[in-house]
Scaffold this motif. Structure first.
Motif, PDB file in Angstrom:
ATOM      1  N   ILE A 102      -0.676   4.362   1.959  1.00 44.89           N
ATOM      2  CA  ILE A 102      -0.593   4.213   3.415  1.00 44.89           C
ATOM      3  C   ILE A 102      -0.315   5.544   4.129  1.00 44.89           C
ATOM      4  O   ILE A 102      -0.779   5.757   5.253  1.00 44.89           O
TER       5      ILE A 102
ATOM      6  N   ASP B  61       2.026  -4.835   8.751  1.00 45.91           N
ATOM      7  CA  ASP B  61       2.487  -4.953   7.369  1.00 45.91           C
ATOM      8  C   ASP B  61       2.711  -6.428   7.050  1.00 45.91           C
ATOM      9  O   ASP B  61       3.541  -7.091   7.676  1.00 45.91           O
TER      10      ASP B  61
ATOM     11  N   SER C 205       5.060  -6.779   2.826  1.00 43.44           N
ATOM     12  CA  SER C 205       4.940  -6.039   1.560  1.00 43.44           C
ATOM     13  C   SER C 205       6.238  -6.126   0.766  1.00 43.44           C
ATOM     14  O   SER C 205       7.339  -6.172   1.327  1.00 43.44           O
TER      15      SER C 205
ATOM     16  N   THR D 203       6.018  -0.034   1.520  1.00 45.54           N
ATOM     17  CA  THR D 203       5.033   0.168   2.580  1.00 45.54           C
ATOM     18  C   THR D 203       5.686   0.118   3.964  1.00 45.54           C
ATOM     19  O   THR D 203       5.442   0.985   4.813  1.00 45.54           O
TER      20      THR D 203
ATOM     21  N   HIS E  25       0.823  -1.209   0.000  1.00 47.29           N
ATOM     22  CA  HIS E  25       0.000   0.000   0.000  1.00 47.29           C
ATOM     23  C   HIS E  25       0.862   1.266   0.000  1.00 47.29           C
ATOM     24  O   HIS E  25       0.453   2.301   0.523  1.00 47.29           O
ATOM     25  N   ALA E  26       2.061   1.186  -0.580  1.00 47.15           N
ATOM     26  CA  ALA E  26       2.982   2.324  -0.545  1.00 47.15           C
ATOM     27  C   ALA E  26       2.361   3.594  -1.128  1.00 47.15           C
ATOM     28  O   ALA E  26       2.647   4.698  -0.662  1.00 47.15           O
TER      29      ALA E  26
END
Length: 307
Positions: free
Chosen positions: A34, A56, A59, A63, A30-31
């Motif tokens: 997030i 996390d 990832s 992320t 989700h970089a």
């Protein structure tokens, strides 16, 4: 509006340091999102302490690095958990396990690709739950959007834009998961629910044993993001139906085991309805014709004298 720094947060909380509420956030690749999610948490204006538990799930993008950046700036608020191996692929229901690790009396849930827009959200929800012991969960509206803009607003439609009875919660009443704030009562799943992908409706059902649900229309809608990496939102219609059907069947088995016959029957009806929804119109007609044929043959056998 910039998020407050940790000193400002703690000044607003006074002498109290034990979190009254735990924000639980699951993140995976989700970089791109997030940062907005975490900033939405840290903009919350509350007179009570809260903690942010960010998980996390191994990832493969940046992320984890972004979470570390926030954890360094908010060491007393943000509690990161970093996995070396992806738990979701192994079928581990880690979101529910995080509830058991949460120190708060209440849980607010939001995944790392969604975000909150109202800085007063948590204060409104906790104030209500503190005053109304017969309610177990509060929720509000959300809007769904993608990279091109809004897809659907409001997210909740019609009869779902109102309160829920305890029975309706037990029947897995839909609500926008990123909007909920509920009492921290679900610490583990019954064995029948292990392996279910659509876990949120299982949580609502289990919480229904403890009270009612409150729809809070005064809270600004949260933002539910549909994107290619979304676990549920970007699945095909048939895949979503199959996931929901598995959840309903698992709930049916659970309620059958504990002797809740009416709920067992309710969820079996939902399984049948989902099964019908997953087949083509022609197959539905053929199936109904087969059922009618079997009923007719059985009726004729009863009416005809024995030979």
């Amino acid at each position: 509006m910039e998020p407050r720094n940790e000193q400002d947060l703690m000044a607003a909380w006074g002498d109290s340091r034990e979190p009254l509420l735990s924000i639980v956030c699951l993140a995976y690749n989700h970089a791109a999102f997030i940062r907005e999610t975490l900033e939405g948490f840290l903009r919350q204006e509350t007179d009570f302490p809260f903690e942010v538990i960010v998980h996390d799930d191994a990832s493969t993008d940046t992320t984890a690095a972004i979470i570390r950046e926030f954890a360094a700036r908010y060491p007393n608020v943000l509690k990161p958990i970093y996995q070396r191996e992806n738990q979701y692929r192994q079928g581990v229901p880690f979101s529910t396990r995080l509830f058991a690790q949460a120190r708060g009396r209440y849980i607010a849930y939001c995944e790392g690709d969604d975000y909150w827009t109202d800085p007063h959200k948590l204060q409104i929800q906790v104030d209500f739950l503190e005053r109304h012991r017969d309610y177990v969960i509060t929720y509000h509206d959300a809007f769904m959007f993608n990279s091109q803009g809004v897809l659907r607003s409001p997210h909740l439609q019609g009869k779902y834009r109102r309160d829920a009875s305890a029975r309706q919660l037990q029947q897995a009443r839909p609500m926008s998961t990123l909007t909920v704030c509920f009492r921290n009562l679900v610490h583990e799943l019954p064995p029948e629910l292990l392996g279910v992908e659509v876990l949120d409706i299982c949580w609502w059902s289990l919480l229904g044993a403890h009270g009612k649900g409150k729809f809070l229309a005064q809270i600004k809608p949260a933002a539910y993001r549909a994107h290619e990496g979304g676990i549920f939102s970007m699945r095909s219609s048939k895949q979503r139906i199959q996931m929901s059907m598995h959840a309903y069947y698992s709930l049916a088995r659970y309620y059958q085991r504990i002797g809740e016959q009416s709920l067992y029957e309710y969820f079996m009806v939902q399984v049948f309805s989902q099964a019908l929804a997953s087949i083509s119109p022609l197959s539905k007609l053929q199936a109904l014709a087969k059922v009618f044929q079997n009923i007719s043959l059985n009726l004729l056998r009863r009416l005809m004298p024995n030979t």
